[in-house]
Motif scaffolding. Structure first.
Motif, PDB file in Angstrom:
ATOM      1  N   SER A   1       0.805  -1.229   0.000  1.00 14.55           N
ATOM      2  CA  SER A   1       0.000   0.000   0.000  1.00 14.55           C
ATOM      3  C   SER A   1       0.837   1.279   0.000  1.00 14.55           C
ATOM      4  CB  SER A   1      -0.987   0.032   1.185  1.00 14.55           C
ATOM      5  OG  SER A   1      -0.320   0.405   2.381  1.00 14.55           O
ATOM      6  N   LEU A   2       2.156   1.181  -0.101  1.00 18.47           N
ATOM      7  CA  LEU A   2       2.998   2.379  -0.059  1.00 18.47           C
ATOM      8  C   LEU A   2       2.668   3.330  -1.216  1.00 18.47           C
ATOM      9  CD1 LEU A   2       5.255   3.693   1.535  1.00 18.47           C
ATOM     10  CD2 LEU A   2       6.923   2.514   0.077  1.00 18.47           C
TER      11      LEU A   2
ATOM     12  N   SER B   1      -0.164   3.708  -2.741  1.00 22.33           N
ATOM     13  CA  SER B   1      -1.455   4.327  -2.481  1.00 22.33           C
ATOM     14  C   SER B   1      -1.324   5.438  -1.446  1.00 22.33           C
ATOM     15  CB  SER B   1      -2.443   3.271  -1.990  1.00 22.33           C
ATOM     16  OG  SER B   1      -3.671   3.861  -1.637  1.00 22.33           O
ATOM     17  N   ARG B   2      -0.530   5.182  -0.417  1.00 20.59           N
ATOM     18  CA  ARG B   2      -0.382   6.182   0.645  1.00 20.59           C
ATOM     19  C   ARG B   2       0.408   7.399   0.176  1.00 20.59           C
ATOM     20  NH1 ARG B   2       2.716   3.622   4.612  1.00 20.59           N
ATOM     21  NH2 ARG B   2       2.771   1.610   3.575  1.00 20.59           N
ATOM     22  N   LYS B   3       1.333   7.216  -0.754  1.00 21.06           N
ATOM     23  CA  LYS B   3       2.157   8.337  -1.227  1.00 21.06           C
ATOM     24  C   LYS B   3       1.545   9.072  -2.406  1.00 21.06           C
ATOM     25  CE  LYS B   3       5.683   7.818   1.576  1.00 21.06           C
ATOM     26  NZ  LYS B   3       6.041   8.891   2.547  1.00 21.06           N
TER      27      LYS B   3
ATOM     28  N   GLN C   1      -4.509  10.483  -4.632  1.00 16.37           N
ATOM     29  CA  GLN C   1      -5.266   9.321  -4.139  1.00 16.37           C
ATOM     30  C   GLN C   1      -5.957   8.550  -5.278  1.00 16.37           C
ATOM     31  OE1 GLN C   1      -6.098  12.518  -2.287  1.00 16.37           O
ATOM     32  NE2 GLN C   1      -4.162  12.005  -1.317  1.00 16.37           N
TER      33      GLN C   1
ATOM     34  N   SER D   1      -5.877   2.389  -5.548  1.00 20.46           N
ATOM     35  CA  SER D   1      -6.676   1.684  -4.539  1.00 20.46           C
ATOM     36  C   SER D   1      -6.425   0.183  -4.628  1.00 20.46           C
ATOM     37  CB  SER D   1      -8.166   1.981  -4.744  1.00 20.46           C
ATOM     38  OG  SER D   1      -8.553   1.585  -6.042  1.00 20.46           O
TER      39      SER D   1
ATOM     40  N   CYS E   1       4.493   6.911  -7.367  1.00 24.23           N
ATOM     41  CA  CYS E   1       4.219   5.497  -7.080  1.00 24.23           C
ATOM     42  C   CYS E   1       5.374   4.605  -7.530  1.00 24.23           C
ATOM     43  CB  CYS E   1       2.918   5.075  -7.746  1.00 24.23           C
ATOM     44  SG  CYS E   1       2.855   5.421  -9.520  1.00 24.23           S
TER      45      CYS E   1
END
Length: 619
Positions: free
Chosen positions: A552-553, A555-557, A561, A564, A584
């Motif tokens: 999920s890195l 997605s978090r960065k 957003q 998913s 990403c």
């Protein structure tokens, strides 16, 4: 230069200076003083030595040992090992891919095919010392000219040498001189054009910084030949070191009786002064430059009348480039035949180039005219960085043309380059690897030319803007059939109708890239794809779910957003809101994200829907 056991020459060109040359020099003073060696070592600031990629660089004589990428931390080791024990520091020397070490400057491949004429003193003497210039033969040519030659004899020597203007046009130098010499006006002017504005070019700046007395001497010889008593150095204000050193050279020459009244006891008197430009690219054009010196807006004026007939303050004026003047003293000393023995049938002597781009040895070089592009790029420049292949070279500044692999054996001279859609220009050489998108390259240079257009004539002001808009359309995925032909039509029209050289040559990057890389333009327009994944709208990112570990890195960065998923289902990029920032891909710990050429089908479908909606509204 006083006689001491060791001469330590530190490159103080702008590149090495910005890389820390001053700190290295200060550290040498500290260490030498601490060890009681100050009286044995000469520390000399020189002009640019050439290989900017290795800066800060230095040469230590009498052996001629060359050190690269020196830092203040290396100084004590150099003093202890080299100066005290006579053991040069091998780790600071240049090594090739086969671990061969080059001890001395003359052994380094970068210098092997170079012939220094205009740059003869750059990297060898202190540019702020008139004594060092005189010690290398400086002002000898001026003395010979003023005491033994008539102005016409000087022009005849330059004519026989075949010297052509090094500013870009390649106009025979003696013709300008002869026209002004033959003019009966009692008031004439000489201008040194130091308004170097090409992206990636630093030839003139380096010569002014590294050997200002040579340029001043060349100007005075030229002024004597045409009958001028006043001269101007026009240098852009963003070259403060060049301005400082040329002003210093003028003052030193005056104090030494080598400028001012009755030079060398002759009837020739000459005064020179410096005028600074505000950085407008168009002021490199001689009539715009003259307008600027007169205190007006730097706009070109129609020709004729040419400056040789009606120039500065409406008096006959010669405008010569810095490098052109840098050749004059040596031609007068060594003879026209010597100079003409180098080069090709129509392009004599040497040419200074600024090598930049995806090349191993970026820097300042001077090579004989007629050298092939292959020799210039691979032998002198060391070839392409990394594992990439050579793709193209852009010659002649922002309005030069791009040549490709099929031209590598083309001799570098005025006619050969022009015949293939490029030009010598002032000497900027930008080498590109196979990762470059030529549509994007053409857009970059067109953007520069649009910004720098003075706006005086319609073909340049409006036409270049139209070309840029078409390039932006192609680059963003909205290109359409007929765009390439429209670019060609506009480019050819602008070249024919523009007032000055900027407009006449500005379409060159577009026309030459269409000529040699038409398939890339077609892929952008028809396939909506940038093969090299440079144009953001014509590429996309994708996550390989086989490689994705669901951390999920990405997605978090992601700043918008648009990614998913879950550890079990892995992650997916929502292509519509994606801004192609690449964060990403940068943060993915398992390299599961890749750039894919071509517009994503989701984006393509959305654009088609928008176009259809617009058509319906218009109906």
């Amino acid at each position: 230069m006083s006689l001491k056991r060791i001469d330590l020459l530190i490159c103080f060109g702008s590149g090495c200076l910005s890389a820390g040359a001053q700190k290295i020099k200060d550290r040498f003073y500290e260490v030498l003083q601490a060890k009681g060696l100050s009286s044995e070592i000469n520390i000399i600031e020189t002009g640019c030595m050439g290989p900017c990629d290795y800066g800060p660089v230095m040469v230590i004589y009498p052996e001629g040992i060359f050190y690269k990428k020196v830092t203040p931390d290396d100084v004590e080791e150099i003093v202890n090992e080299h100066f005290l024990k006579g053991r040069p520091v091998k780790r600071l020397m240049i090594q090739d891919e086969e671990d061969k070490t080059f001890f001395t400057q003359k052994e380094i491949p970068f210098y092997q095919k170079q012939v220094k004429v205009a740059l003869a003193n750059c990297g060898f003497i202190d540019p702020e010392s008139i004594e060092e210039y005189i010690a290398t033969g400086g002002y000898e040519a001026l003395g010979t000219v003023l005491t033994t030659m008539t102005p016409q004899q000087v022009i005849d020597v330059i004519k026989k040498s075949g010297l052509r203007g090094r500013g870009g046009g390649g106009f025979p130098t003696h013709l300008k001189w002869q026209m002004v010499h033959d003019n009966s006006s009692p008031e004439k002017y000489f201008i040194c054009n130091g308004d170097e504005g090409d992206p990636g070019a630093f030839m003139d700046r380096s010569l002014l910084e590294g050997d200002p007395h040579r340029v001043l001497e060349g100007m005075m010889i030229a002024a004597y030949a045409i009958g001028a008593k006043n001269g101007y150095f026009y240098i852009r204000a963003e070259y403060p070191l060049a301005i400082k050193r040329i002003k210093m050279a003028i003052e030193q020459a005056k104090k030494a009786g080598l400028a001012g009244n009755n030079i060398f006891g002759s009837d020739f008197s000459f005064e020179a002064e410096v005028r600074t430009g505000a950085g407008a690219f168009v002021c490199g054009e001689e009539t715009a430059l003259i307008q600027s010196i007169e205190g007006q807006r730097g706009n070109p004026t129609p020709k004729p009348p040419y400056p040789a007939v009606q120039g500065l303050y409406k008096k006959p004026t010669v405008v010569n480039n810095v490098e052109t003047l840098g050749n004059i003293p040596t031609i007068l000393l060594k003879g026209a035949d010597w100079f003409a023995s180098m080069g090709t049938e129509t392009s004599k002597g040497t040419k200074v180039f600024a090598l930049t781009g995806d090349i191993k040895n970026t820097g300042l070089v001077e090579v004989p005219m007629g050298i092939t592009l292959r020799e210039l790029i691979f032998d002198v420049g060391g070839g392409i960085i990394g594992d990439h292949k050579f793709k193209a070279v852009q010659l002649g500044g922002p309005s030069g043309g791009c040549l490709t692999t099929q031209h590598l054996d083309v001799p570098v001279d005025y006619e050969s380059l022009k015949e293939r859609g490029a030009m010598m220009g002032s000497g900027g050489v930008i080498v590109m690897n196979d990762e470059k998108c030529m549509v994007n390259v053409a857009k970059f240079f067109m953007d520069f030319c649009v910004d720098e257009s003075c706006g005086k004539c319609s073909p340049c002001r409006i036409g270049l803007k139209q070309m840029l808009e078409i390039l932006k359309r192609i680059d963003s995925g909205y290109g359409k059939e007929g765009d390439i032909e429209e670019l060609q039509r506009l480019g050819e029209t602008i070249s024919k109708l523009s007032l000055c050289g900027l407009g006449q040559t500005a379409p060159n990057p577009v026309l030459s890239t269409i000529r040699y890389f038409r398939d890339e333009y077609e892929a952008h327009i028809r396939d909506k794809s940038c093969a090299n994944k440079v144009c953001p709208d014509l590429m996309h990112f994708e996550i390989n779910k086989d490689k994705c570990i669901g951390c999920s890195l990405c997605s978090r960065k992601c700043p918008v957003q648009c990614i998913s998923g879950s550890r079990e289902e892995k992650y997916t990029i929502n292509q519509l809101p994606c801004i192609k920032c690449g964060t990403c891909m940068d943060v993915c710990p398992v390299k599961a994200i890749a750039k894919i050429p071509g517009m994503h089908s989701d984006v393509k479908a959305q654009r088609e829907a928008e176009e259809l909606q617009q058509q319906n509204q218009e109906e």
